[in-house]
Design an enzyme around this catalytic site. Sequence first.
Site, PDB file in Angstrom:
ATOM      1  N   THR A 103       0.326  -1.007  -0.159  1.00  0.00           N
ATOM      2  CA  THR A 103       0.176   0.364  -0.064  1.00  0.00           C
ATOM      3  C   THR A 103       1.039   1.322   0.689  1.00  0.00           C
ATOM      4  O   THR A 103       0.449   2.299  -0.118  1.00  0.00           O
ATOM      5  CB  THR A 103      -0.649  -0.124   0.883  1.00  0.00           C
ATOM      6  OG1 THR A 103      -0.600  -0.520   2.123  1.00  0.00           O
ATOM      7  CG2 THR A 103      -1.773  -1.247   1.383  1.00  0.00           C
ATOM      8  N   ASP A 104       2.228   0.936   0.577  1.00  0.00           N
ATOM      9  CA  ASP A 104       2.439   1.931   0.212  1.00  0.00           C
ATOM     10  C   ASP A 104       4.727   2.177  -0.528  1.00  0.00           C
ATOM     11  O   ASP A 104       5.560   2.022  -0.385  1.00  0.00           O
ATOM     12  CB  ASP A 104       3.472   2.557   1.011  1.00  0.00           C
ATOM     13  CG  ASP A 104       4.574   4.493   1.348  1.00  0.00           C
ATOM     14  OD1 ASP A 104       3.953   5.012   0.695  1.00  0.00           O
ATOM     15  OD2 ASP A 104       4.754   4.352   3.154  1.00  0.00           O
ATOM     16  N   LEU A 105       4.180   1.062  -2.386  1.00  0.00           N
ATOM     17  CA  LEU A 105       4.911   1.603  -3.064  1.00  0.00           C
ATOM     18  C   LEU A 105       5.977   2.519  -3.181  1.00  0.00           C
ATOM     19  O   LEU A 105       4.917   2.911  -4.583  1.00  0.00           O
ATOM     20  CB  LEU A 105       4.806   0.489  -4.253  1.00  0.00           C
ATOM     21  CG  LEU A 105       5.880  -0.263  -4.872  1.00  0.00           C
ATOM     22  CD1 LEU A 105       6.603  -0.905  -4.136  1.00  0.00           C
ATOM     23  CD2 LEU A 105       4.908  -1.227  -5.741  1.00  0.00           C
ATOM     24  N   ASN A 157      11.112   2.680  -0.752  1.00  0.00           N
ATOM     25  CA  ASN A 157      11.107   1.393   0.079  1.00  0.00           C
ATOM     26  C   ASN A 157      11.490   0.302  -0.893  1.00  0.00           C
ATOM     27  O   ASN A 157      11.064  -1.240  -1.133  1.00  0.00           O
ATOM     28  CB  ASN A 157       9.335   1.373  -0.199  1.00  0.00           C
ATOM     29  CG  ASN A 157       8.891   1.888   1.060  1.00  0.00           C
ATOM     30  OD1 ASN A 157       9.572   2.256   2.190  1.00  0.00           O
ATOM     31  ND2 ASN A 157       7.809   2.358   1.144  1.00  0.00           N
TER      32      ASN A 157
END
Length: 235
Positions: A165-167, A171
């Site tokens: 959900t936070d690509l 990261n």
Amino acid sequence: MKELTLDKQTIWYDEVLLLEEPSRCFAPEFWQQEDKVVGSAQGRGTTWFVQAEKLDAALRHYHRGGLFGKLVKDQYIFTGWKNTRSYQEFQLLNLLIEAGVNVPRPIAARAVKRTFCYQADLLSEKIPNARDLVSILQEHSLSAEMYKKIGEQIKKMHEAQVNHTDLNIHNILIDENSTVWIIDFDKCYQQPGNGWKQGNLDRLKRSFIKEVNKCQIKWDESEWSYVVNTAFNSN
């Protein structure tokens, strides 16, 4: 995975990777006293990089983001030990490893109950000699082959039905052997179907565009096709 239940807290850990006392390994002070802190990074809170007996590790305390995080910085509603964010991320990392995705190995996770809420911590592997895409792209552009490697890891993650959900490009790491790693799976989860996968890639593309303006990374939109075509390649 071993489970240890103490007063108002539960710890899950890999006894092969963790040789230290599980109840002490979540305190930065423990690592400082042992002179095993090798660095730190600032995000919502401080991530401590420590030298454990078996491998270098990253110790992270879970912090809330957004406006609500300014009021309640690190507590979450408790609905059961296995619903805690630390346990969920520990399990998800193991699932991804089994699926062949390059992610940090989880070492230990903890949840501490505070009446109706809980606080959480995660100790995970620090990928040796790796940097995120932002710092790399500030210095030089990437080859088509490297972008394809990024797409391959996203493809494997999606084949495991994991929604990151936070690509974003903070990261995604590349180590000295040109191996691509994906990190930070807090609040990520398995999801059936395929419709959401394009959303993961759209978010990643937006982060490339954002960092071109913010950090002057060396990236051109024409390079995006190498990532997306590999990620959606059915062969």
